[in-house]
Design a protein around this motif. Structure first.
Motif, mmCIF file in Angstrom:
data_model
loop_
_atom_site.group_PDB
_atom_site.id
_atom_site.type_symbol
_atom_site.label_atom_id
_atom_site.label_comp_id
_atom_site.label_asym_id
_atom_site.label_seq_id
_atom_site.Cartn_x
_atom_site.Cartn_y
_atom_site.Cartn_z
ATOM 1 N N GLY A 255 0.946 -1.009 0.232
ATOM 2 C CA GLY A 255 0.031 0.033 0.065
ATOM 3 C C GLY A 255 1.040 1.277 0.164
ATOM 4 O O GLY A 255 0.211 2.296 0.081
ATOM 5 N N LYS A 256 2.113 1.187 -0.137
ATOM 6 C CA LYS A 256 2.973 2.325 0.006
ATOM 7 C C LYS A 256 3.814 2.415 -1.419
ATOM 8 O O LYS A 256 3.825 1.520 -2.094
ATOM 9 N N GLU A 257 4.269 3.509 -1.552
ATOM 10 C CA GLU A 257 5.057 3.827 -2.854
ATOM 11 C C GLU A 257 6.594 3.298 -2.626
ATOM 12 O O GLU A 257 7.010 3.187 -1.246
ATOM 13 N N ALA B 122 9.093 -4.930 4.268
ATOM 14 C CA ALA B 122 8.908 -4.771 2.894
ATOM 15 C C ALA B 122 9.651 -5.479 1.932
ATOM 16 O O ALA B 122 10.413 -6.324 2.376
ATOM 17 N N VAL B 123 9.109 -5.414 0.647
ATOM 18 C CA VAL B 123 9.923 -6.134 -0.226
ATOM 19 C C VAL B 123 11.185 -5.513 -0.994
ATOM 20 O O VAL B 123 10.795 -4.182 -1.028
ATOM 21 N N TYR B 124 12.425 -5.759 -0.893
ATOM 22 C CA TYR B 124 13.562 -5.119 -1.325
ATOM 23 C C TYR B 124 14.083 -5.330 -2.577
ATOM 24 O O TYR B 124 14.073 -6.565 -2.933
#
Length: 124
Positions: free
Chosen positions: A42-44, A92-94
């Protein structure tokens, strides 16, 4: 053409450490600027760190300064992200990114080549 493959993600506890790795293909890889970005649900996509090839300049996002370290091994076509003092908000996905001449090191749109991403989850 450059191909990037990340590894090293996983589950860590708050306060712990993880090291992400990214291997690049292509003879020009060692002359590229390399960066790490992350994206939480849900984030940039957010800038994490970048390392220039020619001048060796290093840049960090404000949220990771003092905790994360980017490094590269040009002989092995590798770039690393050492993550210490992890927080739940680091979840997060890195993504690893590369470009021959990024216009702005901290801007995702400046990078032409991307890996598939690796998930990092930090539990509290």
């Amino acid at each position: 053409q450059v191909q990037l493959v990340e590894s090293g993600g996983g589950l860590a506890q708050a306060g712990g450490s993880l090291r992400l790795s990214c291997v690049g293909s292509g003879s020009a890889f060692r002359t590229y600027a390399l960066a790490w970005f992350r994206q939480a649900p849900g984030k940039e996509r957010e800038f994490v760190a970048a390392k220039d090839w020619s001048r060796g300049s290093i840049y960090y996002g404000d949220s990771v300064k003092g905790r994360f370290t980017i490094s590269r091994d040009s002989a092995k076509n590798m770039v690393y992200l050492q993550m210490n003092s992890l927080k739940p908000e680091d979840t997060a996905v890195y993504y690893c990114a590369a470009d021959s001449a990024p216009r702005a090191y901290t801007v995702a749109a400046s990078y032409d080549f991307w890996g598939q991403g690796t998930q990092v989850t930090v539990s509290s």
